[in-house]
Design an enzyme around this catalytic site. Structure first.
Site, PDB file in Angstrom:
ATOM      1  N   GLU A 141       0.708  -1.032   0.055  1.00 64.08           N
ATOM      2  CA  GLU A 141      -0.049   0.096  -0.034  1.00 64.08           C
ATOM      3  C   GLU A 141       0.676   1.280  -0.005  1.00 64.08           C
ATOM      4  O   GLU A 141       1.596   1.712   1.014  1.00 64.08           O
ATOM      5  CB  GLU A 141      -0.965   0.030   1.257  1.00 64.08           C
ATOM      6  CG  GLU A 141      -1.908  -1.178   1.161  1.00 64.08           C
ATOM      7  CD  GLU A 141      -2.914  -1.102   0.107  1.00 64.08           C
ATOM      8  OE1 GLU A 141      -3.157   0.012  -0.644  1.00 64.08           O
ATOM      9  OE2 GLU A 141      -3.662  -1.991  -0.287  1.00 64.08           O
TER      10      GLU A 141
ATOM     11  N   CYS B 276      -1.987   9.668   2.394  1.00 67.26           N
ATOM     12  CA  CYS B 276      -1.384   8.994   1.086  1.00 67.26           C
ATOM     13  C   CYS B 276      -2.480   9.210   0.003  1.00 67.26           C
ATOM     14  O   CYS B 276      -1.988   9.243  -1.172  1.00 67.26           O
ATOM     15  CB  CYS B 276      -1.087   7.461   1.102  1.00 67.26           C
ATOM     16  SG  CYS B 276      -2.529   6.490   1.645  1.00 67.26           S
TER      17      CYS B 276
END
Length: 486
Positions: free
Chosen positions: A230, A264
């Site tokens: 991720e 993010c």
């Protein structure tokens, strides 16, 4: 062993190169033995671990809030909204659906296997390693942990050493709520992590930057370990001329500055026409003032940069382009004001790296086609945003680009839906999780066929010699598909 191991916690402040023994071997051996014993496989055991995780969140809500305030200057409200509530929801969903997720999944059969049992069994991989980052240190540690525990794995959790307050709580308190023969927390910095990665794991789940992700993936290849990455990247935000500028400004500023921009999936830059830029700038200034007041530094709803290193990096980016809004900073407080940059060149540092702070560059494009070309010439982002009152514009951006996640006319609200998979593509990562997708990620999907021990006469069609008639019959039998329950 070298180092200390207390109640599921492994910690060593010395460099691994100075150690006579591996600081992790005893812990990993204990967890592997527990998994081989079959302890983690029953649904009752998995449910007990999930309930323990839920109690940890409930019993130590204030402790976690204080740790997040210490690490990131997060308000208690933001900690609840972006960390604790989402984790509790994930636990509740897994407990509610655990038995149905674990059930064997029947598959369609052909005539050759019509009297057999064919199904997919979801089995735990074994020993899983979760390496989590500092920006959402509770959420990004515990959400994958829910999936790993629900799937029946033993787990080593490596929280980030940068978010020190949260790391301490996870290391010292969380193991008390889980079976310590099957779960451990490992503390340390990059050297300790590299030492840990030399060991063989059955699954690795990493959240962090693409640069470190490549290091983790290289370590995983040594043991052919499956992995989820991720990662992040530069998330584009296209704003069409057909928009209400204040609505767009409200949503873009909120999600750019949420967690002080240290997210993010935050919008990383805006693409719009020069005309829309002129309409957006006063609307963005209005949104910043409304959200954080005339002096954002004193706002309880705006956090701080995690550490000095990241502050210095962001302060350097303030020199790119021209500051249209904000631009103030205070090194003593690690404060960066919500900032909008214009006249930014594509080659400047602010457009070469993920910003990870409350700084938003605006770049001008002449058309939707130019915006899409700009996006497609770069690495595939973790998230992509498009704003327009014309649905066909949003749908064009969706159809002609690729990203891990997509949102039309809003920010990263999709993160609140555990019915959607979350993950990247290309440089922004591989694999997915949240909700059942987490359970599936941490489960080996084992193909199973159980044939009848007799009925040999019906099986003779498979054996040589193969006559023309037998080949035709086999072709027909194999071509026929049907849905049949177990």
């Amino acid at each position: 062993m070298s180092g200390t191991e207390v109640k599921g916690v492994v910690k060593d402040s010395r460099s691994p190169s100075t150690l006579g023994m591996d600081p992790f071997s005893d812990t990993l051996q204990r967890l592997r033995e527990a998994f081989r014993s079959g302890r983690t496989r029953p649904a009752e055991f998995r449910a007990a671990q999930l309930k323990g995780l839920g109690r940890f969140l409930q019993d130590h809500k204030e402790l976690l809030q204080e740790a997040l305030a210490q690490d990131l200057h997060k308000s208690f409200f933001e900690s609840d909204l972006s960390e604790l509530i989402l984790c509790q929801n994930e636990v509740n969903l897994a407990l509610k659906n655990l038995h149905s997720w674990m059930k064997d999944e029947p598959v369609a059969k052909n005539l050759l296997t019509q009297l057999d049992s064919a199904f997919i069994r979801k089995e735990p991989f074994g020993l899983a390693l979760i390496i989590s980052p500092w920006n959402y240190p509770v959420n990004l540690s515990l959400l994958p942990l829910v999936g790993a525990l629900a799937a029946g794995n033993c787990v080593v959790l490596k929280p980030s050493e940068i978010s020190q307050g949260t790391e301490k709580v996870l290391a010292e308190v969380l193991p008390l709520y889980l079976d310590q023969s099957c779960f451990a927390v490992v503390q340390g910095g990059p050297e300790e992590t590299q030492q840990l990665l030399k060991h063989k794991f059955d699954y690795i789940f990493f959240t962090g930057s693409p640069r470190v992700g490549k290091i983790v993936m290289a370590a995983a290849t040594e043991h052919l370990t499956p992995i989820t990455l991720e990662l992040g990247g530069k998330n584009p935000c296209y704003v069409d001329d057909n928009c209400d500028p204040q609505t767009v400004a409200n949503r873009v500023i909120l999600f750019r500055c949420y967690n002080t921009g240290q997210t993010c999936v935050a919008p990383d830059y805006v693409l719009c026409s020069p005309e829309m830029q002129e309409r957006l700038l006063p609307a963005m200034q209005s949104a910043i003032t409304r959200f954080y007041g005339d002096d954002p530094r004193s706002s309880p709803n705006l956090g701080r940069i995690i550490n000095e290193k990241h502050f210095q990096r962001l302060q350097g980016l303030l020199g790119c382009g021209r500051v249209a809004i904000g631009g103030q900073s205070d090194e003593r407080d690690r404060y960066i004001a919500p900032t909008v940059l214009v006249d930014v060149q594509q080659t400047e540092p602010v457009m070469q790296e993920e910003i990870f702070g409350p700084i938003l560059p605006i770049l001008n494009v002449r058309s939707l086609d130019e915006a899409i070309d700009f996006i497609n010439r770069r690495e595939k982002p973790l998230a992509l945003y498009a704003f327009s009152t014309r649905n066909k514009v949003v749908k064009q951006v969706l159809a002609r680009t690729s990203s891990g996640n997509f949102s039309g006319n809003d920010g990263f609200v999709f993160m609140t839906l555990n019915s959607l998979p979350f993950g990247g593509v290309g440089n922004s990562g591989m694999g997915k999780y949240h909700g059942k997708f987490s359970f599936d990620t941490f489960s080996h999907h084992r193909a199973c066929l159980l044939a009848h021990s007799g009925l040999e006469k019906l099986k003779e069609i498979r054996y040589p010699p193969y006559t023309t008639r037998r080949k035709q019959l086999l072709n027909w039998v194999l071509s026929f598909q049907s849905c049949t329950l177990l």
